[in-house]
Design an enzyme around this catalytic site. Structure first.
Site, PDB file in Angstrom:
ATOM      1  N   LYS A 185       2.525  -2.976   6.100  1.00 68.92           N
ATOM      2  CA  LYS A 185       2.695  -2.828   4.648  1.00 68.92           C
ATOM      3  C   LYS A 185       4.151  -2.470   4.308  1.00 68.92           C
ATOM      4  CE  LYS A 185      -1.472  -3.773   3.108  1.00 68.92           C
ATOM      5  NZ  LYS A 185      -1.684  -4.938   2.233  1.00 68.92           N
ATOM      6  N   TYR A 207      -1.043  -0.846  10.654  1.00 67.93           N
ATOM      7  CA  TYR A 207      -1.326  -1.298   9.274  1.00 67.93           C
ATOM      8  C   TYR A 207      -0.216  -0.824   8.336  1.00 67.93           C
ATOM      9  CZ  TYR A 207      -3.558  -1.156   4.628  1.00 67.93           C
ATOM     10  OH  TYR A 207      -3.836  -1.284   3.277  1.00 67.93           O
ATOM     11  N   SER A 223       0.845  -1.198   0.000  1.00 68.63           N
ATOM     12  CA  SER A 223       0.000   0.000   0.000  1.00 68.63           C
ATOM     13  C   SER A 223       0.879   1.246   0.000  1.00 68.63           C
ATOM     14  CB  SER A 223      -0.862   0.015   1.265  1.00 68.63           C
ATOM     15  OG  SER A 223      -1.487   1.272   1.423  1.00 68.63           O
TER      16      SER A 223
HETATM   17  P1  NAP Z   1     -11.951  -4.996  -0.252  1.00 66.36           P
HETATM   18  O1  NAP Z   1     -12.559  -4.375  -1.445  1.00 66.36           O
HETATM   19  O2  NAP Z   1     -12.549  -4.734   1.085  1.00 66.36           O
HETATM   20  O3  NAP Z   1     -11.852  -6.577  -0.494  1.00 66.36           O
HETATM   21  C1  NAP Z   1     -11.271  -7.366   0.461  1.00 66.36           C
HETATM   22  C2  NAP Z   1     -11.296  -8.818   0.007  1.00 66.36           C
HETATM   23  O4  NAP Z   1     -10.500  -9.561   0.917  1.00 66.36           O
HETATM   24  C3  NAP Z   1     -12.674  -9.434   0.038  1.00 66.36           C
HETATM   25  O5  NAP Z   1     -12.764 -10.343  -1.048  1.00 66.36           O
HETATM   26  C4  NAP Z   1     -12.695 -10.185   1.374  1.00 66.36           C
HETATM   27  O6  NAP Z   1     -13.662 -11.235   1.285  1.00 66.36           O
HETATM   28  C5  NAP Z   1     -11.246 -10.667   1.435  1.00 66.36           C
HETATM   29  N1  NAP Z   1     -10.639 -10.922   2.740  1.00 66.36           N
HETATM   30  C6  NAP Z   1     -10.610 -10.116   3.823  1.00 66.36           C
HETATM   31  N2  NAP Z   1      -9.885 -10.669   4.801  1.00 66.36           N
HETATM   32  C7  NAP Z   1      -9.418 -11.861   4.336  1.00 66.36           C
HETATM   33  C8  NAP Z   1      -8.614 -12.891   4.880  1.00 66.36           C
HETATM   34  N3  NAP Z   1      -8.138 -12.829   6.124  1.00 66.36           N
HETATM   35  N4  NAP Z   1      -8.330 -13.964   4.106  1.00 66.36           N
HETATM   36  C9  NAP Z   1      -8.820 -14.043   2.848  1.00 66.36           C
HETATM   37  N5  NAP Z   1      -9.580 -13.113   2.284  1.00 66.36           N
HETATM   38  C10 NAP Z   1      -9.886 -12.019   3.023  1.00 66.36           C
HETATM   39  O7  NAP Z   1     -10.388  -4.575  -0.091  1.00 66.36           O
HETATM   40  P2  NAP Z   1      -9.384  -3.887  -1.142  1.00 66.36           P
HETATM   41  O8  NAP Z   1      -9.450  -2.431  -0.971  1.00 66.36           O
HETATM   42  O9  NAP Z   1      -9.552  -4.483  -2.468  1.00 66.36           O
HETATM   43  O10 NAP Z   1      -7.977  -4.344  -0.518  1.00 66.36           O
HETATM   44  C11 NAP Z   1      -7.220  -5.404  -1.085  1.00 66.36           C
HETATM   45  C12 NAP Z   1      -5.755  -5.185  -0.788  1.00 66.36           C
HETATM   46  O11 NAP Z   1      -5.351  -3.912  -1.302  1.00 66.36           O
HETATM   47  C13 NAP Z   1      -5.376  -5.199   0.681  1.00 66.36           C
HETATM   48  O12 NAP Z   1      -4.121  -5.810   0.827  1.00 66.36           O
HETATM   49  C14 NAP Z   1      -5.238  -3.718   1.027  1.00 66.36           C
HETATM   50  O13 NAP Z   1      -4.360  -3.500   2.093  1.00 66.36           O
HETATM   51  C15 NAP Z   1      -4.657  -3.214  -0.277  1.00 66.36           C
HETATM   52  N6  NAP Z   1      -4.833  -1.778  -0.478  1.00 66.36           N
HETATM   53  C16 NAP Z   1      -6.062  -1.212  -0.575  1.00 66.36           C
HETATM   54  C17 NAP Z   1      -6.161   0.170  -0.768  1.00 66.36           C
HETATM   55  C18 NAP Z   1      -7.476   0.877  -0.902  1.00 66.36           C
HETATM   56  O14 NAP Z   1      -7.481   2.135  -0.860  1.00 66.36           O
HETATM   57  N7  NAP Z   1      -8.579   0.177  -1.088  1.00 66.36           N
HETATM   58  C19 NAP Z   1      -5.002   0.947  -0.830  1.00 66.36           C
HETATM   59  C20 NAP Z   1      -3.778   0.328  -0.716  1.00 66.36           C
HETATM   60  C21 NAP Z   1      -3.691  -1.037  -0.540  1.00 66.36           C
HETATM   61  P3  NAP Z   1     -14.252 -11.994   2.587  1.00 66.36           P
HETATM   62  O15 NAP Z   1     -14.903 -10.956   3.434  1.00 66.36           O
HETATM   63  O16 NAP Z   1     -15.201 -13.004   1.999  1.00 66.36           O
HETATM   64  O17 NAP Z   1     -13.073 -12.625   3.229  1.00 66.36           O
END
Ligand code: NAP
Length: 253
Positions: free
Chosen positions: A161, A157, A144
């Site tokens: 990362k 967090y 991230s």
């Molecule tokens: P999201 O839209 O909330 O999706 C999260 C996904 O992860 C869902 O499919 C959820 O499904 C699954 N999940 C959650 N905990 C889990 C676990 N312990 N084991 C397996 N699956 C799990 O999140 P996102 O924003 O796409 O984030 C994905 C990644 O991108 C993360 O690593 C996050 O740190 C990174 N990221 C996000 C952002 C942002 O602004 N969105 C920015 C930088 C980095 P279930 O509930 O069915 O498990």
């Protein structure tokens, strides 16, 4: 979709029933890969599997909480059934705590590091026997932009990362001789469920947008092509890198 760089490849993408993971699975599938998707909740797995299958993609969906050894094993068993594994995308993360690093108790620290860091390390290690057999082994961690920020709201967090940046460098060095590349992608503020708290009020959102040179949030489909590139032959000489896609946000630790 013109590019078909991943025909014949088999990929595991964790946490891939929503948001960035789902977009990655879709993109890898569209480029010709067979993709094993997963997350913790079965209804989410069923929904996402149907969604991608209905789009004509070759997808297998499994329940896998990344901290659960048996469920991780099932991902690799499935890969074996499909013929092996070429690409591992470790995407799962949690953030159950908002506050500064020193306010984080041990239980929270362990939970965050267990999912965000330890499971990424274990998945990478468990994938190795498969990736060594592949002609084009790829490991991609999703970190991230927070990795680069000293933050009083996302303290532990962010630290977890940052740890992934180091994990990428360390593992890449060891796996270079095996021809396996290891890279890390750091998204900026992407409009998903995970980040909704950063858009809770108009005021928070306005402040957030002010910081981003491009003046807008990113979308999950804007992160996925970077992963497809790194997973493909086009990324064959890139390893040990942490690549940021964050609309111009600063990246100095
Ligand atoms: P999201 O839209 O909330 O999706 C999260 C996904 O992860 C869902 O499919 C959820 O499904 C699954 N999940 C959650 N905990 C889990 C676990 N312990 N084991 C397996 N699956 C799990 O999140 P996102 O924003 O796409 O984030 C994905 C990644 O991108 C993360 O690593 C996050 O740190 C990174 N990221 C996000 C952002 C942002 O602004 N969105 C920015 C930088 C980095 P279930 O509930 O069915 O498990």
């Amino acid at each position: 979709m013109a590019l078909k760089r991943l025909s014949g490849k088999i990929a595991i993408v964790t946490a891939s029933t929503d948001g960035i993971g789902l977009a990655i699975a879709r993109r890898l599938g569209n480029e010709g890969a067979k993709v094993i998707i997963s997350s913790r909740k079965e209804p989410n797995v069923l929904r996402a599997t149907k969604e991608l299958t209905d789009e004509g993609l070759e997808v297998k969906g499994l329940v896998c909480h990344v901290s659960n050894q048996d469920e991780r094993n099932k991902l690799f068993e499935e890969a074996k059934k499909l013929g092996g594994l070429d690409i591992l995308v470790s995407n799962a993360a949690v953030n159950p705590f908002f506050g500064g690093m020193l306010d984080c108790d041990e239980k929270m620290f362990d939970k965050i590091f267990d999912v965000n860091v330890k499971s990424s390390f274990l998945l990478a290690r468990e994938a190795l026997p498969f990736l060594r057999k592949s002609q084009q082994g790829r490991i991609i961690f999703i970190s991230s932009i927070s990795a680069y920020m000293v933050d009083d709201i996302l303290g532990p967090y962010s630290f977890s990362k940052t740890a992934l940046l180091g994990l990428t460098k360390t593992i890449a060095k060891h796996l270079g001789p095996d021809g396996i590349t290891v890279n890390c992608v750091c998204p900026g503020h992407i409009e998903t469920r995970f980040s909704h708290v950063m858009r809770k009020t108009d005021e928070i959102m306005k402040e957030e947008l002010k910081k981003i040179p491009m003046g807008r949030l990113g979308q999950a489909h804007e992160i996925a092509p970077l992963i497809a590139f790194l997973a493909s032959e086009d990324g064959s000489y890139i390893t040990g890198e942490n690549i940021v896609a964050a609309g111009g946000l600063k990246t100095r630790i």
